[in-house]
Scaffold this motif. Structure first.
Motif, PDB file in Angstrom:
ATOM      1  N   ILE A 128      46.071  53.039  45.616  1.00 34.83           N
ATOM      2  CA  ILE A 128      44.904  52.833  46.660  1.00 34.83           C
ATOM      3  C   ILE A 128      44.856  54.013  47.713  1.00 34.83           C
ATOM      4  CG2 ILE A 128      43.546  51.601  48.097  1.00 34.83           C
ATOM      5  CD1 ILE A 128      45.275  49.092  47.087  1.00 34.83           C
ATOM      6  N   PHE A 172      39.927  52.591  44.200  1.00 34.76           N
ATOM      7  CA  PHE A 172      40.200  51.459  44.855  1.00 34.76           C
ATOM      8  C   PHE A 172      39.676  51.185  46.459  1.00 34.76           C
ATOM      9  CE2 PHE A 172      43.361  52.078  41.612  1.00 34.76           C
ATOM     10  CZ  PHE A 172      42.993  51.460  40.533  1.00 34.76           C
ATOM     11  N   LYS A 173      39.788  52.708  46.859  1.00 36.15           N
ATOM     12  CA  LYS A 173      39.101  52.648  48.296  1.00 36.15           C
ATOM     13  C   LYS A 173      37.611  52.835  48.037  1.00 36.15           C
ATOM     14  CE  LYS A 173      41.135  54.837  51.592  1.00 36.15           C
ATOM     15  NZ  LYS A 173      41.971  56.066  52.228  1.00 36.15           N
TER      16      LYS A 173
END
Length: 341
Positions: A128, A172-173
């Motif tokens: 992430i 994912f961020k």
């Protein structure tokens, strides 16, 4: 048996040791448990927070939702792939402690992650943030993740290209909450080559009289460096490096170095420069300074700490003051690494 806890203190679940309470907490130790948790009627429509080691988090308030504590634990060295003879593959569950996993890979004769030793957090959180340290980023050793796509309810495999890694950044961020990572597979190149170009690493090895280090010696050197420079969250609440190293174009860095010849920066392959955020903060006089119950660590200006009794609001106020000082003196903006919640 899935256990749903209500009104749970999160102080022990974040490395800053900040006070906050979650409406619900459920521990996830398998893919089945994750699906069962998301199907619970009590949790329908509630905000979700996926929590690993809590080492990249600043809690500024209570969380009126459900915290999914990832505790999926397994490790395996995968069979060698005849189609890719120049690599070894390892896989682990999202709840594996990152440092312990790195140590384990060396015991399995799978070097390649040693520069990332002692980074706090879990294996599932590593992609992430695209964690990195001492000349290496996770993306350089990444193969794929298995994750639950919460928009479809199906498990998916995301390749390195799918993850769109950047400096402390990833898919994912950019799409927070969509994917819940349950397992990570890493590709470790063979033959192994030592990464010792980072000054602290090369200096520590030289001081020990090691001219041609093996992976375990680099691992030990990195652990030693981090313990000397960074506070142990178990002793002094912190989230490691609080700010990203800002990346500026060549002209901006040349102008900076003309004004401040000692400016610390690292040339990037695309011609840009990564400026050492710790140096910028230090030059503004913040090293070792305390404001209320929050402070800047005396050995590493990049680390904000909880001196005891700090709240998330205290940490945020200090961070904003540091940002304002750096912007005023250098004209450079600092972006925080941790999630502010």
């Amino acid at each position: 048996m899935l256990q749903l806890q209500r009104d749970v203190s999160l102080r022990e679940f974040n490395t800053f040791g900040l006070p906050a309470t979650a409406r619900y907490v459920v521990t996830i130790d398998s893919e089945a448990a994750l699906l069962d948790a998301l199907a619970l009627p009590e949790l329908a429509g509630l905000p979700r927070l996926v929590l690993g080691g809590g080492s990249n988090l600043v809690l500024t308030r209570d969380f009126d939702g459900v915290v999914l504590r990832m505790a999926i634990r397994h490790r395996e060295r995968l069979p060698d792939n005849p189609a890719d003879p120049c690599a070894r593959y390892v896989r682990g569950g999202a709840g594996e402690v990152w440092h312990d996993f790195v140590d384990w890979t060396l015991s399995q004769d799978c070097p390649g992650l040693e520069n990332l030793a002692l980074i706090p957090g879990t294996l599932g959180a590593a992609p992430i943030q695209n964690i990195g340290a001492y000349g290496l980023e996770l993306a350089e050793r990444f193969h794929e993740v298995r994750a639950l796509d919460t928009t479809t309810g199906a498990f998916v495999t995301c390749s390195r290209d799918d993850c769109a890694f950047g400096y402390r950044d990833s898919l994912f961020k950019r799409e927070p909450g969509r994917y819940i990572i349950v397992a990570v597979t890493l590709r470790l190149p063979q033959p192994w080559h030592a990464v010792t170009g980072y000054a602290d690493v090369s200096r520590t090895l030289a001081d020990a009289g090691i001219a041609e280090p093996d992976a375990r010696q680099i691992f030990d050197a990195v652990v030693d460096i981090r313990r000397r420079k960074l506070p142990d969250p178990a002793q002094l609440g912190n989230a490691g490096s609080f700010f990203k190293n800002p990346v500026v174009d060549a002209a901006t860095f040349e102008a900076l170095r003309a004004r401040f010849p000692q400016a610390v920066g690292y040339a990037q392959p695309d011609g840009a420069w990564k400026v050492a955020a710790g140096w910028l903060i230090d030059q503004c006089g913040w090293r070792g300074k305390t404001v209320g119950n929050a402070g800047v660590h005396e050995r590493q200006a990049l680390v904000l700490v909880n001196r005891g009794g700090a709240t998330g609001a205290d940490i945020v106020a200090l961070a904003r003051a540091v940002q304002a000082s750096v912007r005023e003196r250098f004209g450079i903006s600092l972006d925080p690494e941790p999630l502010m919640l």
